[in-house]
Design a protein around this motif. Structure first.
Motif, mmCIF file in Angstrom:
data_model
loop_
_atom_site.group_PDB
_atom_site.id
_atom_site.type_symbol
_atom_site.label_atom_id
_atom_site.label_comp_id
_atom_site.label_asym_id
_atom_site.label_seq_id
_atom_site.Cartn_x
_atom_site.Cartn_y
_atom_site.Cartn_z
ATOM 1 N N ILE A 37 -19.214 -37.611 -2.766
ATOM 2 C CA ILE A 37 -19.279 -36.889 -1.689
ATOM 3 C C ILE A 37 -19.511 -38.022 -0.463
ATOM 4 N N ASN A 38 -18.484 -38.107 0.560
ATOM 5 C CA ASN A 38 -18.345 -39.230 1.464
ATOM 6 C C ASN A 38 -18.717 -38.592 2.842
ATOM 7 N N VAL A 39 -19.673 -39.350 3.712
ATOM 8 C CA VAL A 39 -20.117 -38.707 4.911
ATOM 9 C C VAL A 39 -19.684 -39.681 5.794
ATOM 10 N N ASN A 40 -18.566 -39.733 6.947
ATOM 11 C CA ASN A 40 -17.904 -40.621 7.827
ATOM 12 C C ASN A 40 -18.576 -40.194 9.197
ATOM 13 N N PHE A 41 -19.053 -41.070 10.228
ATOM 14 C CA PHE A 41 -19.682 -40.883 11.336
ATOM 15 C C PHE A 41 -18.627 -41.637 12.328
ATOM 16 N N GLN A 42 -17.929 -40.593 13.235
ATOM 17 C CA GLN A 42 -16.923 -41.532 14.154
ATOM 18 C C GLN A 42 -17.542 -41.923 15.499
ATOM 19 N N ASP A 43 -18.388 -41.253 15.935
ATOM 20 C CA ASP A 43 -18.942 -41.855 17.239
ATOM 21 C C ASP A 43 -20.538 -42.128 17.619
ATOM 22 N N THR A 46 -26.673 -40.843 14.327
ATOM 23 C CA THR A 46 -28.064 -40.378 14.954
ATOM 24 C C THR A 46 -28.704 -40.281 13.536
ATOM 25 N N PHE A 47 -28.090 -39.595 12.564
ATOM 26 C CA PHE A 47 -28.888 -39.037 11.163
ATOM 27 C C PHE A 47 -28.125 -40.102 10.139
ATOM 28 N N ASP A 48 -28.991 -40.506 9.173
ATOM 29 C CA ASP A 48 -28.213 -41.283 7.968
ATOM 30 C C ASP A 48 -27.472 -40.347 7.034
ATOM 31 N N GLU A 49 -26.736 -40.870 6.178
ATOM 32 C CA GLU A 49 -25.977 -40.395 5.273
ATOM 33 C C GLU A 49 -26.755 -39.440 4.323
ATOM 34 N N SER A 50 -28.010 -39.973 3.874
ATOM 35 C CA SER A 50 -28.726 -39.225 2.988
ATOM 36 C C SER A 50 -29.209 -38.225 3.539
ATOM 37 N N VAL A 90 -16.617 -31.209 12.987
ATOM 38 C CA VAL A 90 -16.764 -31.831 11.355
ATOM 39 C C VAL A 90 -15.408 -31.448 10.715
ATOM 40 N N ASP A 91 -14.656 -32.453 10.544
ATOM 41 C CA ASP A 91 -13.320 -32.423 9.841
ATOM 42 C C ASP A 91 -13.766 -32.720 8.288
ATOM 43 N N THR A 92 -12.881 -31.955 7.652
ATOM 44 C CA THR A 92 -13.146 -32.055 5.936
ATOM 45 C C THR A 92 -11.768 -32.931 5.323
ATOM 46 N N GLY A 93 -12.082 -33.441 4.255
ATOM 47 C CA GLY A 93 -11.004 -33.860 3.319
ATOM 48 C C GLY A 93 -11.369 -33.665 1.833
ATOM 49 N N ILE A 94 -10.207 -33.157 1.139
ATOM 50 C CA ILE A 94 -10.496 -33.276 -0.234
ATOM 51 C C ILE A 94 -9.484 -33.919 -0.904
ATOM 52 N N VAL A 95 -9.705 -34.757 -1.992
ATOM 53 C CA VAL A 95 -8.747 -35.587 -2.870
ATOM 54 C C VAL A 95 -9.100 -34.961 -4.195
ATOM 55 N N ALA A 106 -14.910 -35.168 1.572
ATOM 56 C CA ALA A 106 -15.202 -35.758 2.620
ATOM 57 C C ALA A 106 -15.770 -35.148 3.830
ATOM 58 N N PHE A 107 -16.639 -35.570 4.599
ATOM 59 C CA PHE A 107 -17.181 -34.850 5.946
ATOM 60 C C PHE A 107 -17.024 -35.980 6.873
ATOM 61 N N THR A 108 -16.304 -35.730 7.913
ATOM 62 C CA THR A 108 -16.023 -36.496 9.224
ATOM 63 C C THR A 108 -16.596 -35.877 10.336
ATOM 64 N N ILE A 109 -17.729 -36.551 10.717
ATOM 65 C CA ILE A 109 -18.508 -36.026 11.629
ATOM 66 C C ILE A 109 -18.473 -36.581 13.286
ATOM 67 N N LYS A 110 -18.015 -35.884 13.914
ATOM 68 C CA LYS A 110 -18.079 -36.335 15.512
ATOM 69 C C LYS A 110 -18.933 -35.592 16.312
#
Length: 675
Positions: A37-43, A46-50, A90-95, A106-110
């Motif tokens: 599970i990957n968490v990506n921050f765009q901009d 404020t909060f960490d991945e854990s 929150v954008d999503t991604g599945i591989v 994947a969770f990409t957070i703006k």
């Protein structure tokens, strides 16, 4: 249709279109597993991945479920929304790895801009008593303020604060309503990314206490209504105060013979604005015989053992308790203790509910490789509890009268002028009378896993005033000294909330000093033996599972004999404690924790012999499992800097040339937090 539900349906439909294999996978065998599970921050971050991963129901290593994954997206959005990020995307991604039947999520957070309070309004409080209103609107007590970041949790805490003020000032039936949050949609600079919040209350009527009814179940042993009513901190016709009800219930629960006494609402008289309470008192058995298994520390040495105790819970027709115990403390084959102890606990001493007393009288026999000690102890203690708003919460006075008989089983060499003398089978018999005064400050919020507050204790002890008189009358030996110890600890929450605290930073600083005065030497076989050779529980020992953990118990100190200790000690510890599995489905895994620590300190024979380069430094970590009796600890401590390495350790620093690593660590076991 609800906007969130509509959006969820659209995402769900898109997932079916783009990833039909996710919905066609379950043929009975082909179950996908979440690999990463990957968490990506765009901009911004404020909060960490854990923190984000702890919100998710999807977990690495567990079967993948598309419905759970879609709900996880909403969970992340809600979390950001509740912390002031109203426009988070929150954008999503599945591989998918069809070969290994694995899926990467994947969770990409703006997060976009975080909103602040512009105006904070309180609605419904205009009609309440002016004095109560002044307490609510005391500026220093506000938990939310204009210009601060919006937080749903903090708003909840502010609602609770106001309600508690109302509950404690007569408004027993006051209620809150859902707060109104108005978000500005404007380009005006002063209002951009701002919200107005209105907190709404309905105080209703103001009440006073009516009569309190007391009902007994299984009434026996002549327990009376007066035994209970004297523990109540409120009176009839007094303005209703919820905290007084809670305090009264705590006082009643200290009556050992009663089983789970509770104060409950009987009825509310709206016509006369009175609240009538009732106490259901279930009288238990007066006598009990209880087997025990316990752990205990004596001078940093951990002992584990069985015991049995007999209790009279209504001794001499009062709520005092008599307990007679027999206990065996085991540390090793060559180090153990046997104790017989009688204790009388007296609440409500001197007709004051804030004063309690204890009287302990018993005998303890200690056996180890070096000496046998028989100790007869008679101890009186009086405790005075002060209001919680004072710095000192409790004052304790103590008078301990002790008689020691010590037999040293090994020959010792003592100084005699410019030479040394060896004495065989050294025996000492001496009497001490110790007067003590202790002051305590305690705002620690929890015993098992404290994460807020601090604790200080100041203890003063004097021995010699009565002991020297007995010495002259009965030709015995005594020790004259003044002893002072200071202990300080503090706890800081590293988690984002107080609902489920998973990480804490804890710190400890303590020191102790003992001044001997008069003639404390013991004449024996024509020689004078220094009292430094006589083992006592008053001297300071260093090393062990609650001390400097790179060393075993009583293995550290710039002293004559580390087992007996010295007259000055300094200890400092910093710990990082975590409970990473609080959200685990397995309830047993939730109580598992870990800790890392740094310890600094040492003991010296006298305060003027202190040197900075003799401070020992240890570091390490270990496992902790939190139970109802406290944390069970298994730790390893490393000797980072050893001021006395000797021929075994080889070097002062653990990584220095010539270091003997086999002497640079110690395993520690303990029950209860280290501080």
């Amino acid at each position: 249709m609800n906007k969130k539900l509509y959006r969820l349906i659209l995402v769900f439909a898109a997932m079916i279109t783009l990833c039909p294999e996710l919905f066609a996978q379950n043929n009975g065998n082909d179950i996908l597993e979440v690999e990463n599970i990957n968490v990506n921050f765009q901009d911004g971050k404020t909060f960490d991945e854990s923190t984000i991963k702890n919100l998710l129901a999807s977990k690495e290593g567990e079967p993948f479920d598309i419905g759970t994954y879609l709900l996880d997206v909403e969970r992340v959005k809600k979390f950001y929304f509740d912390n002031g990020f109203f426009d988070t995307a929150v954008d999503t991604g599945i591989v998918i790895n069809k070969k290994d039947l694995e899926v990467n999520l994947a969770f990409t957070i703006k997060q976009n801009e975080r909103y602040k309070y512009y105006e904070i309004n309180y609605k419904g409080l205009d009609s309440i008593d002016p004095g109560v209103k002044a307490k609510i609107f005391k500026p220093s007590d506000f938990l939310i303020r204009e210009g601060k970041f919006y937080s749903k949790d903090t708003i909840k805490l502010e609602l609770d604060r106001v309600l508690n003020v109302l509950y404690n000032n007569g408004y027993a039936t006051a209620v809150e309503e859902n707060p109104e949050v108005f978000k500005f949609e404007t380009n005006e600079k002063s209002l951009k990314n701002k919200v107005n919040v209105t907190l709404i209350f309905t105080p209703k009527l103001r009440y006073v206490f009516g009569t309190t009814t007391i009902t007994f179940k299984n009434q026996k042993y002549n327990i009376t209504r007066d035994d209970i009513t004297r523990e109540l901190t409120y009176k009839e016709n007094q303005v209703y105060n919820k905290s007084e009800v809670v305090n009264s219930e705590l006082n009643i629960s200290r009556i050992a013979i009663l089983e789970n006494p509770r104060i409950v609402f009987e009825r509310i008289d709206t016509a006369h604005q009175k609240i009538y309470l009732t106490i259901n008192a279930i009288v238990g058995y007066k006598y009990s015989l209880t087997p025990e298994i316990f752990g205990y520390y004596f001078q940093n040495v951990f002992y584990l053992g069985p015991g049995i105790s007999f209790s009279d819970k209504y001794f001499f027709k009062n709520d005092r308790v008599l307990t007679a115990s027999a206990r065996f403390y085991f540390h090793s084959v060559n180090d153990n203790r046997l104790e017989l102890l009688n204790t009388i606990s007296q609440p409500y001493l001197f007709n004051n509910r804030n004063i309690s007393g204890n009287w302990n009288i018993g005998i303890q026999y200690r056996l180890n490789e070096q000496n046998n000690v028989t100790q007869i102890r008679n101890n009186f203690e009086v405790n005075y509890d002060l209001p919680t708003y004072t710095y000192i919460n409790r004052i304790s006075t103590n008078w301990a009268v002790e008689n020691y008989r010590t037999i040293l089983k090994q020959d010792i060499t003592v100084a005699s002028g410019d030479s040394t003398v060896t004495i065989e089978k050294f025996t000492a018999n001496y009497f001490t009378s110790i007067l003590g005064l202790s002051l305590f400050h305690n705002t620690v919020n929890d015993l098992q896993f404290p994460f807020k507050g601090n604790y200080q204790s100041y203890e003063f002890q004097e021995s010699g005033l009565l002991g020297n008189l007995v010495k002259k009358l009965f030709n015995t030996n005594t020790r004259s000294f003044f002893r002072f110890t200071d202990f300080n600890s503090a706890y800081y929450n590293l988690s984002k909330s107080e609902d489920k605290v998973s990480a804490v930073l804890a710190g400890k600083v303590s020191f102790g000093i003992l001044f001997e005065y008069g003639n404390n030497d013991i004449p024996f076989q024509g020689y004078v033996v220094s009292s430094g050779y006589v083992p006592t529980d008053e001297k300071f020992v260093c090393g062990g599972s609650s001390s400097i953990r790179g060393w075993g118990a009583k293995q550290l100190g710039i002293v004559l004999d580390k087992q007996y200790g010295g007259n000055f000690i300094i200890e400092n510890s910093i710990e990082h404690r975590i409970k990473p599995f609080l959200n685990a489905k397995n309830i047993y895994l939730r109580d598992l924790g870990f800790a890392t620590f740094i310890d600094l300190g040492n003991a010296w024979s006298e305060v003027w012999k202190f040197k900075f380069n003799e401070l020992a430094l240890a570091a390490g970590g270990g496992l902790r499992y939190y139970t109802i009796i406290g944390a069970v600890r298994l730790e390893v401590g490393f000797k980072i800097y050893d001021p006395q390495p000797g021929p075994v350790g080889g070097s002062n620093w653990i990584f220095a040339q010539g270091c003997n690593f086999s002497d640079k660590y110690n395993l520690q076991f303990g029950i209860g937090n280290s501080f």
